[in-house]
Design a protein around this motif. Structure first.
Motif, mmCIF file in Angstrom:
data_model
loop_
_atom_site.group_PDB
_atom_site.id
_atom_site.type_symbol
_atom_site.label_atom_id
_atom_site.label_comp_id
_atom_site.label_asym_id
_atom_site.label_seq_id
_atom_site.Cartn_x
_atom_site.Cartn_y
_atom_site.Cartn_z
ATOM 1 N N UNK A 207 0.571 -1.500 0.332
ATOM 2 C CA UNK A 207 -0.169 0.329 -0.186
ATOM 3 C C UNK A 207 1.270 1.147 0.029
ATOM 4 N N UNK A 208 0.792 2.509 -0.551
ATOM 5 C CA UNK A 208 1.209 3.537 -0.846
ATOM 6 C C UNK A 208 0.446 4.462 -0.915
ATOM 7 N N UNK A 209 1.136 4.786 1.178
ATOM 8 C CA UNK A 209 0.653 5.236 1.906
ATOM 9 C C UNK A 209 0.486 7.063 2.023
ATOM 10 N N UNK A 210 -0.889 7.504 1.639
ATOM 11 C CA UNK A 210 -0.846 9.035 1.322
ATOM 12 C C UNK A 210 -0.151 10.156 2.765
ATOM 13 N N UNK A 211 -0.006 10.902 2.145
ATOM 14 C CA UNK A 211 0.983 11.879 3.125
ATOM 15 C C UNK A 211 0.443 13.688 2.809
ATOM 16 N N UNK A 212 0.384 14.767 3.266
ATOM 17 C CA UNK A 212 0.665 15.983 3.094
ATOM 18 C C UNK A 212 2.147 16.447 3.352
ATOM 19 N N UNK B 8 -1.058 17.130 -1.709
ATOM 20 C CA UNK B 8 -1.455 15.345 -1.726
ATOM 21 C C UNK B 8 0.129 14.525 -1.849
ATOM 22 N N UNK C 149 3.862 8.330 -0.062
ATOM 23 C CA UNK C 149 5.122 7.705 0.647
ATOM 24 C C UNK C 149 5.973 6.704 -0.885
ATOM 25 N N UNK D 188 -4.417 4.200 -9.149
ATOM 26 C CA UNK D 188 -5.477 3.195 -8.591
ATOM 27 C C UNK D 188 -6.523 3.085 -9.044
ATOM 28 N N UNK E 261 -9.174 8.721 2.659
ATOM 29 C CA UNK E 261 -8.675 8.080 1.219
ATOM 30 C C UNK E 261 -7.879 6.609 2.739
ATOM 31 N N UNK F 261 -5.871 3.651 1.712
ATOM 32 C CA UNK F 261 -4.823 3.382 0.928
ATOM 33 C C UNK F 261 -4.098 2.346 0.177
ATOM 34 N N UNK G 200 -9.273 8.332 -3.505
ATOM 35 C CA UNK G 200 -8.446 9.073 -4.094
ATOM 36 C C UNK G 200 -8.780 9.553 -5.269
ATOM 37 N N UNK H 227 -1.325 5.046 7.776
ATOM 38 C CA UNK H 227 -0.733 6.809 7.164
ATOM 39 C C UNK H 227 -1.740 7.286 6.164
ATOM 40 N N UNK H 228 -2.692 7.775 6.066
ATOM 41 C CA UNK H 228 -3.442 8.951 5.376
ATOM 42 C C UNK H 228 -3.450 9.443 5.551
ATOM 43 N N UNK H 229 -4.371 10.673 4.733
ATOM 44 C CA UNK H 229 -5.100 12.073 5.112
ATOM 45 C C UNK H 229 -6.423 11.833 4.713
ATOM 46 N N UNK I 44 -7.689 17.361 3.221
ATOM 47 C CA UNK I 44 -6.555 17.337 3.373
ATOM 48 C C UNK I 44 -5.721 17.699 4.336
ATOM 49 N N UNK J 242 -3.144 15.050 7.479
ATOM 50 C CA UNK J 242 -2.658 13.969 7.762
ATOM 51 C C UNK J 242 -3.421 13.296 8.703
#
Lengths: 366, 366, 366, 366
Positions: free
Chosen positions: A261-266, A271, A274, A282, B102, B104, B109, B308-310, B314, B316
């Motif tokens: 899984x590709x984690x999202x972050x600000x 957007x 990681x 996706x 969202x 991951x 998203x 971890x995500x957002x 927007x 975290x």
């Protein structure tokens, strides 16, 4: 449709076979107002031409492209763009043993089964030469994408077992490399390996990787016309491609979910992700990350060694193929991969602009 | 088209999302005169249902299919066949954190970016539940193919790093295996591995292989609608598929031409091949050999670990997904792969019947 | 698709504009094994050429067709047939007032609104010259239909108010008539009428009728792709066509049901109909009766009289169009109508061969 | 495709037959973010229901529409919208003589020839009831068009020989008229005429006119997908339509060019035309003028008089059709014409938004 048209919005119809008088492509749905001339297209065709290096054949193909319609006063008019390339160097030859025997690894037998007979001159429509039309069309798609800030770059990722080092990727170097490899060290090993294959009258395959950067998020349709499905079709439609990977590809199937899984972050108020195991897609829709896809190409089926096969009269025979053939087709296919990716991405970008009421309103109420 | 229709001749349009009242498919172009009832379709849907074994979730989905049109007196009429499956067990729930964050590895998203908002209930249209419509339609394609003597069988080739032994493949065993694995020894190892993943609140992927046997030679269109291109698109259109191989696949890219080429020979007065690295497809057209294709599936993105995500605003955040999720979706996707292969092959078989003047004459002059 | 492709099975993509270097068509889906050469196509193109008679312009267009692909050893190969016609006689000219003013009755204004600008040389893509590609493609469709025993004949039914007498129809006469009229008496009146229009610097329209005979019953798809819907689209796609009738057409709307219904009966052990108000189509599907369709063509919009219009800068102006223009385009459009009918009928015949299980079985189990 | 899908961008796939459990439509490509509920659709379906007046049958059809997918929290999501209408009032009946004999003017014979057999209950798929799906889909297209400021209104122009007076057109009156006639005087004559037909166990046809106002200029594709070609196909796809006119229609074929050409002029600083013989379409592309199209409908083929025909075993027979039938179907087809026009116009408006580089830039660079 009999399969010579690609795309639904920016449609490309290619025609022509290896040894006919010419081949070409008709593009319908190119937006009006794009500055366009032969000079925009020719460099792409030149990239797929056989060169003079040790890895490609000594054949000379001029591949000069002519725009026959759809451009007026230097700009596209919105009507079909017809592109033609004359087959200047295809002299009539003796195709004797190819005409009567099926070359292993080629489409000779399957064309005969499908159509009852075939144009045996140089493979006819199944020849790699057919991709000239795709590349010419792809050059136009690429120009549009570039104007929207999107770049697409393909390069040779591996030849046989020799693979580039990701840390060493130099895209500019790949453009000058005779085998389109972006890592000089791997390139040297690969060139040696190819020379060895040639000396043994044999051939070898490899892998082409393509990176699409700066594509907007939201491209691709749910369900059947996912961006990855469309790209997969585009790359498998190139003869000799036997596998396609998106992002982590096969490796993803061996990872744990927590790892893949590709984690999202600000990040700087934007957007971000990681990692990019997904390869920028996706649920079939682009995420705004770089889109990464790989095509695996089989070794050139034409080799100089005698091969067991049968004649079209169903007799066992041994065939030795004359003529000139590349020991590896990977480098010449790099620009074909780029072109197919450009055609696919643009087509789905055009599809996407009707996806929201606010888009419609922006066009028709402004 | 917005991507919910598959095929040009035997077309399937699917509709419905995870938590709406129902979902379904409309098949247009099914030949008239095929005996058909719900009993032909239900077993395929039952194969993709979550079961009660350790590897699948405890959710219960009835998945009873209803034929609403296109069948009269037990036979298809040639007009559209509408199939509907009620979403009986999707109770309204609290989707709170999924609605605002969202997940991951999911399409949350990208749907928001494409459409401006999304149906967050169970993933909406991006849910694996969408494949129920494909499987129902695929069952009809499969019945037609079977009547023409063609069989299609998919099975789990690998889970994580655990792969079957080709010599041990037992297709009948795979049908009774909770994870669709045709090799009892590999199955045992895989079950243990999956149990470990589940215990660690993690998930895992794998590979599905599909064999199409007895397909006629000559199927597939040159250039863009090659049989491998169409199959590639079909498999990549299944969510979670990250790589596709035909025949020898990636291995072909590392072989020499002399090794990879499948020599032709006469065997008992029949055309035969000494190997099948091509996976039954040459130049995009079937050769009559078994067609072999593999799809690599990523690990289930929904895991029980915090990630971890957002948020959609927007910010975290850390998300923990509730609900029930399979630690591996490979076994449930096996029948989806089979269905997509059946739909693809039949569609191109219908396309092919206009390829020759003698076919036309046989239909219209007899 | 931007509208330059016609058909789903026998697809034709046309390209080119009035004053570019060339124009042409690409046919994809032509069955393999059809004997074909330029000689099969040229006579159709010659029929749409401007002649030397009083009713057509003095322009000379060579319209020599070249087959660039898809034919090998005198037979179609099943791959795309590329047809090209050089625009030999389009010398560069001064298009001054047409470039800046919108010709009434032409597409000048609407192209500018659609694309932002237009190729004003001779109308560009909106020129009647675009139909050369359709006619070249139609000639191939016609050859296939003829081989299956089907004939298609169009002729001029009326010029202005002058209409042929049904009892006097002589198809052979129409082929030699300068205005394609099958009734010598009506022809004489029409020629006089056209001469009068020309003398008054004016133009006139008329009606083209097309008869398709010996088409099999069962052609056409229910609902949206009815044979009449497809023919209607085909004829309305010819510039200048403002009305289309099938069978009794408008008259049917004024008849009683008891009068309009075509009674079935047995005749010499064959199914027959006592009348043909339906024009050979029932429920969108051919009945085996002759298929009758009429296209009504508006008068040539280019006339020598000064006309009120506006410039592209939105100033009122008076425009006088120079150059040479036919006072009537009906006769030249006759072969275009025939071609579009041939393309439509063949396309739906190819669509139909997958409509029944017994067809499928006949192709794949024999 | 077997003809049950309409449109390329806003696609509608209809399914269902007269006497099955239900019928419906799937819309793919509806832009996301449109407020939508059953209340937007039901009024359109109610307009095509048989009423209780003298001109329509006493059958009762509930025609309550259900949205099964594609709408979330009151707005379209961009994914397929599935619409279903249960066939509540279709009781099982004795279809004896229809099952064995071919009704004149119906598709019974041609369906048998196409498919080998047919669903004879109420005409099956060839029943006018199939249009319910089109109307439900058309209601959604209409809502989008209305939001963009475009209106579409159809009405009965003539019944038999009785035609409205253009000066007396009152669109609001037409909506309340039992026969959708916008001219009270003509309506009275027509009602009398219909009553006479009914008394004589006979039926009658007529003409439906449709006006699309405020459509933007630039809609329609050159060559094959002209706006008039697409509208022509759309209207001819409605069973019983035997002729279609655009603008002046057949009259244009009898006019002089000087009379038929619509002169352009500036009016209050706006581009205007001094007449509208073109019906709002030039070169296949909308001009911004009202788009005017007419469909001519044949008399109801089901009449109460005995009719000569044959059985499916090819015996001459006399058939008397039981059941309830409208003596005229024109009024019920008015909303079908409106729906097909809405679907066509919206589809080409979606096609058009990719026609210019500045559109693309506006969407992807803002």
């Amino acid at each position: 449709m009999a399969g010579s048209t690609f795309g639904r919005h920016f449609t490309v119809t290619t025609w022509g076979e290896s040894h006919g008088p010419a081949l070409g492509a008709v593009i319908d749905g190119c937006p009006a107002g794009l500055p366009l001339s032969e000079e925009d297209i020719q460099p792409f065709l030149d990239r797929r031409k056989p060169g003079t290096s040790a890895v490609t054949t000594a054949r000379r193909e001029d591949d000069a492209v002519h725009i026959l319609s759809g451009v007026f006063e230097g700009k596209t008019t919105g009507t079909p763009i017809s592109l033609m390339i004359n087959n200047t160097s295809q002299h009539s030859k003796d195709y004797g043993n190819i005409a009567v025997s099926y070359r292993p690894g080629h489409a000779d037998y399957t064309y005969d089964r499908k159509y009852g007979f075939r144009d045996y001159r140089g493979g006819g429509r199944s020849s790699g030469r057919e991709t000239a039309g795709r590349v010419a069309a792809g050059a136009i798609a690429m120009k549009i994408l570039n104007q929207l800030g999107i770049t697409i770059n393909a390069y040779t990722r591996s030849i046989g077992d020799i693979e580039i080092n990701d840390a060493a990727i130099d895209l500019a170097y790949a453009r000058s490399s005779a085998i389109c490899m972006p890592d000089p060290e791997a390139e040297k090993l690969a060139l040696d390996y190819i020379a060895g294959c040639r000396a043994e009258k044999d051939s070898v395959g490899g892998c082409i990787e393509c990176r699409m950067e700066n594509a907007p998020a939201g491209i691709g349709e749910p369900v059947f016309d996912k961006l990855d499905a469309a790209l997969g079709k585009a790359l498998f439609s190139i003869g000799a491609v036997k596998a396609v990977e998106i992002g982590a590809g096969i490796k993803a199937s061996k990872m744990r979910g927590s790892e893949n899984n590709d984690a999202l972050c600000m990040q700087d108020d934007q957007v971000a992700f990681k990692s990019n195991h997904a390869g920028g897609i996706l649920g079939g829709i682009s995420s705004g990350q770089p889109i990464i896809i790989r095509a695996y190409v089989k070794p050139t089926p034409s080799i100089y060694q005698p091969q067991d096969t049968i004649t079209k009269e169903h007799q066992n025979t041994v065939l030795t193929i004359a003529g000139r053939h590349d020991p590896v087709i990977v480098p010449r296919a790099v620009v074909v991969v780029e072109s197919m990716c450009a055609l696919t991405l643009l087509d789905l970008m055009l599809s996407n602009i009707g996806a929201r009421m606010d888009h419609l309103t922006r066009i028709y109420h402004s």
